[in-house]
Scaffold this motif. Structure first.
Motif: not given
Length: 256
Positions: A1-22
């Motif tokens: 469960m903790d691993n899933n939360k960590g993965s989601m945090s990493i994905e969000a950290a990557i996706a948000f700057p890309i979304f903002l830049f777009t």
């Protein structure tokens, strides 16, 4: 469960700057298109004015075309700066702002009696991570000068505050107060270069040589364009006095 939360945090950290830049890029792109549209409309208005001004030049001309050009060029520049809108966007994206727009190569009129307006300018944009980019853009407007008649008929004044110019498209049902009204834009859509060629479109003689993977076409057209605001991509629009038009105003630009 903790691993899933960590993965989601990493994905969000990557996706948000890309979304903002777009999103920032799309906003910037729309502002650039607005600046180009303002320049194009200013060119149209300037060409119309110079077509009328050419009558005065023709009546006073001594046959020296170089003198005619030197006298008309400052007039064209002043009228263009008067007509062009979106000053803030021009200062933001056009190198030199309004003063960075060149009219070199224009003719007022040329040897065939046309106002040949050639406008060049550089669009400048700062792209994060990619640095500064500049691109040369051009507009070419060709308008027949109002020459040939020198009778005693009184010439209509160029400006009438109580009878302004309006714009009417062919088969239009309303009039527009500005040529830049989006309802006057033709039905232009983007497609891939290969798809356009497969559909039978050929290269525009003005901007087609710069075509990349994305090009612009119209359903009834025969050419593909690299520039959404190419001067060949326009509807058949006439400028008339309001008193000459028996149509209601456009709900978007003429209702104010």
């Amino acid at each position: 469960m903790d691993n899933n939360k960590g993965s989601m945090s990493i994905e969000a950290a990557i996706a948000f700057p890309i979304f903002l830049f777009t999103m920032l890029f799309m906003i910037c792109l729309s502002e650039i298109f607005a600046a180009k549209a303002a320049i194009y409309e200013g060119c149209i208005e300037t060409a119309e004015y110079m077509a009328e001004y050419a009558y005065l030049m023709d009546s006073m001309s001594d046959g020296d075309m170089s003198k005619d050009y030197m006298a008309a060029l400052p007039v064209a520049i002043v009228k263009f700066q008067e007509y062009v809108d979106e000053e803030a966007l021009l200062e933001k994206y056009i190198v030199g702002g309004r003063n960075g727009i060149s009219f070199l190569g224009s003719a007022f009129p040329d040897d065939k009696g046309y106002i040949d307006l050639k406008v060049n300018y550089f669009i400048h944009i700062d792209i994060p991570l990619f640095g500064s980019k500049s691109k040369l853009c051009s507009e070419h407007i060709r308008q027949r000068a109002y020459l040939g008649y020198k009778g005693t008929e009184k010439k209509e004044p160029v400006e009438k505050e109580d009878d302004p110019y309006v714009y009417v498209a062919k088969n239009g049902v309303v009039y527009h107060t500005t040529r830049a009204c989006t309802y006057l834009l033709p039905d232009v859509h983007g497609t891939t270069l290969s798809s356009a060629r497969t559909s039978g479109y050929t290269s525009c003689e003005y901007c087609g040589s710069e075509a990349g993977s994305l090009v612009f076409v119209t359903p009834d057209g025969e050419r593909y364009h690299s520039d959404r605001y190419c001067s060949r991509l326009k509807r058949n629009v006439q400028r008339k006095r309001l008193s000459e038009v028996n149509l209601p105003p456009c709900s978007k630009c003429g209702g104010g």
